[in-house]
Design an enzyme around this catalytic site. Sequence first.
Site, mmCIF file in Angstrom:
data_model
loop_
_atom_site.group_PDB
_atom_site.id
_atom_site.type_symbol
_atom_site.label_atom_id
_atom_site.label_comp_id
_atom_site.label_asym_id
_atom_site.label_seq_id
_atom_site.Cartn_x
_atom_site.Cartn_y
_atom_site.Cartn_z
ATOM 1 N N LYS A 20 49.545 75.845 20.122
ATOM 2 C CA LYS A 20 50.650 76.513 19.099
ATOM 3 C C LYS A 20 51.817 75.913 19.705
ATOM 4 C CE LYS A 20 48.215 79.227 16.042
ATOM 5 N NZ LYS A 20 48.258 79.212 14.770
ATOM 6 N N ASP A 40 49.677 73.207 16.046
ATOM 7 C CA ASP A 40 50.005 73.960 15.021
ATOM 8 C C ASP A 40 51.469 74.363 15.399
ATOM 9 O OD1 ASP A 40 50.327 75.557 12.840
ATOM 10 O OD2 ASP A 40 48.470 76.847 13.136
ATOM 11 N N GLU A 86 49.751 70.540 12.166
ATOM 12 C CA GLU A 86 49.764 71.591 11.046
ATOM 13 C C GLU A 86 50.869 72.103 10.799
ATOM 14 O OE1 GLU A 86 46.147 73.985 12.089
ATOM 15 O OE2 GLU A 86 46.916 75.658 10.691
ATOM 16 N N ASP A 95 49.185 74.681 6.177
ATOM 17 C CA ASP A 95 48.521 75.799 6.188
ATOM 18 C C ASP A 95 49.129 76.804 5.380
ATOM 19 O OD1 ASP A 95 47.252 78.293 7.018
ATOM 20 O OD2 ASP A 95 47.659 77.998 9.127
ATOM 21 N N LYS A 116 41.499 78.958 4.736
ATOM 22 C CA LYS A 116 41.193 80.159 5.362
ATOM 23 C C LYS A 116 40.622 81.426 4.462
ATOM 24 C CE LYS A 116 44.649 79.910 9.050
ATOM 25 N NZ LYS A 116 46.055 80.302 9.384
HETATM 26 MG MG MG Z 1 48.096 77.461 11.223
#
Ligand code: MG
Length: 362
Positions: free
Chosen positions: A178, A202, A229, A254, A276
């Site tokens: 992240k 991400d 991402e 995303d 997701k």
């Molecule tokens: Mg994500």
Amino acid sequence: MTRREWLQLSAAPLASALRAAEVSSLRLEIVRLRLKHTWTTVMSSSEYRDNLHLVYTRGGIAARGEGAPIPRYQEDAASARRAVESLRGLIESADPRQFRKLSAEIARRLPGQYAAKAAIDIALMDWVTQQLGVPLYRYLGLDPRDTPVTTFSIGIDTPEITRQKVREAAAFPVLKIKVGLATDEETIAAVRAETSKPLRVDANEGWKDKEEAVRKIRWLESQGVEFVEQPMPAAMLEETRWVRSRVNIPIFADEACLHAEDIPRIAVAFDGVNIKLMKCGGIQAALRMIETARAFGLKVMLGCMIESSIGITAAAHLSPLVDYADLDGNLLIANDPYRGVTVENGKLVLPNRPGLGLLPAN
Ligand code: MG
């Protein structure tokens, strides 16, 4: 006794037993999932997540669902619970074998609240496949050997804790890091001080300037990053398209892509999409998204929120259909109530049991 009397007598207990078997009941509980490490992304920092767990019982089969509400979309555990409660009468009176009809009615009655919809949908699919006596992946016609490797996610932290987390993730062949703050270079340097594994990154919409995004992605390319991402805010589609044309690694959507109907619009700016269950509303909606993404030539990743083994196992059953998996939400928590999908050398291993194949953790 006449034949008629005998038939009436013998049929009465059978009929009432059949009626009992056809009664559905719904039990809801908000479960606090405690994180092993404080979980920090660009959006928030937390020690725990409150998710909605649902047990749907009918005909002696108990099926489970989970909703992990996403604060970015104005959902929380209490709103998810209220949403499911508002549908209790509909769900308890419907025939779960006609789950497509029931889901269409739920979509019509309940705007938004995708975590609540996911909890219901996961439980319905668990029930239907348990009733048929087959694992969900088999019902979907999938080969369990086709599951991908899952990444293990490293949340934003100090360089020391980042290095510790990377050591703890030794069993995972690919890591998802992240980023999206001013500390990105330090974070990647801390990871690279510990490992030369492939990385996926991400940014969670963290880079607001397109030139900054290009600069960062080009640097990440030199650090062995496979793809990035959501580099820029979801609304900055044109800027993301501009960035994509100036970098060499794929860019995944995303936050810019929640539902199948978003895909035609975003396909011009991205190479792939992170799907997701909690964003789109469950297994059936995720299957529609996967098919739509393929129709637009996009790569597909299955991702997750902080979830127990209910939500993660549900997504894992779809994973033979996708290119990449980031299904580690259950591995980040200390008190998972269930066991389902497991991970061996990074690869997802699906339970060979009917339904989702969940067992109690202990
Ligand atoms: Mg994500």
